[in-house]
Write a protein that holds these residues in place. Structure first.
Motif: not given
Length: 350
Positions: A254, A256, A261
């Motif tokens: 992940d 984020s 990105a």
């Protein structure tokens, strides 16, 4: 046999040595009282911090700089017999006066900054072994010429070009049943896949699986590591090692979490010395608008994380972020980060 010197007495002698070295260097008597630091000694004279390191100083710039900041010093001098070249290289990346010295009797000689270790390329001419790693569920990770298989940031195998005596000798503790060399696949040409949780200095867990073929042993190790290496798992040796690499793995799943990105593991500035000691790790990623970024992951209150970032900044031409658990992001880390010539972004990981 000579008895080991009492630590308190040794500390006193190191303090005397430091005060004499500083006095001879500045050409006057030094009145400041030395205090123990880093197994060595430290003092502040005329607003300048002096730190004498007793041993390898290569990962002690951060602690020395933190001490200087806390004592209101306007400059730092590090005196070291070993590792001074690494300290001098990292010091060049700070907007703070830092000098590194080598003691020669009672004279201080400037230490020359050592370049980053030459990056070695790994031979990928072992498709059968690499395929075995990936088929087991592990991820192939290449660092400084070494090809290893990792599970959630923990090394479980590596490709070597000769048998490694005692590679899995230490810290076994019965985590996985031990065996002989049946847990390693040797093709007969000197190249072999060794199965187990290990590091370059041969300090590792014994994780070989009886008479199982290597492929089965590898899959069994992967399953064992996954069981213990999760946020909800109880404390276990397999989740206490390489916490920073587990954090990197989480961010890869992940991106984020670090404001990116995309993210993938990347080589560190220098080879990891061993598995047991927490050493920051590196990842390369990009933002939503495709700007390249490198992220350094650290865990625990590692005072040398910011100097490690300095090496990463020297190695790459992209912005660098430092990601650490929220509880480990202490004020002095922020203060040291603000002293870097190139600013970095600090990320608190929940």
């Amino acid at each position: 046999m000579t008895a080991a010197m009492d630590p308190q007495r040794r500390g006193q002698l190191l303090g005397i040595k430091l005060r004499a070295l500083v006095g001879d260097h500045v050409g006057r008597a030094v009145e400041a009282e030395p205090v123990p630091l880093l197994g060595g000694s430290a003092l502040v004279d005329a607003d300048v911090a002096w730190v004498l390191v007793d041993g390898d100083a290569s990962r002690l710039l951060g602690a020395s700089l933190a001490w200087a900041i806390r004592h209101g010093a306007s400059a730092l001098n590090v005196v070291a017999d070993v590792g001074g070249g690494t300290v001098a290289r990292r010091a060049e990346m700070f907007d703070f006066p830092i000098n590194v010295w080598f003691p020669q009797v009672r004279t201080l000689l400037p230490t020359v900054a050592e370049p980053l270790p030459e990056r070695r390329s790994a031979s990928m001419d072992n498709p059968d072994l690499i395929e075995m790693i990936t088929n087991s569920g592990a991820v192939v990770n290449v660092e400084h010429g070494t090809i290893a298989g990792e599970v959630r940031g923990l090394e479980i195998c590596r490709i070597v070009d000769q048998p490694t005596v005692g590679f899995f000798a230490e810290l076994s503790n019965g985590i996985v049943p031990a065996s002989s060399s049946n847990g390693a696949l040797d093709r007969g040409d000197g190249v072999r896949l060794e199965v187990g949780v290990g590091a370059a200095d041969r300090e590792a867990f014994q994780m070989l699986h009886g008479d199982l073929p290597t492929a089965e042993a590898l899959m069994s190790v992967v399953a064992t590591v996954i069981t213990h290496r999760s946020a909800s798992a109880r404390q276990h040796p397999l989740n206490r090692l390489g916490v920073e690499r587990y954090l990197r793995w989480e961010a890869e799943q992940d991106p984020s979490r670090v404001g990116l990105a995309s993210l993938r593991s990347a080589e560190p500035p220098a080879p990891r010395p061993n598995l047991k000691d927490p050493i920051p790790c590196v990842a390369a990623g990009s933002t939503a608008d495709d700007q390249a970024v490198h992220v350094v992951f650290s865990s625990g209150v590692d005072l040398d994380a910011v100097p490690f970032v300095a090496d990463v900044q020297r190695m790459v031409g992209t912005p660098v972020r430092l990601a650490v658990p929220t509880r480990d992001l202490v004020p002095v880390t922020r203060e040291m980060a603000e002293l870097l010539l190139k600013p970095i972004e600090l990320i608190a990981l929940d």
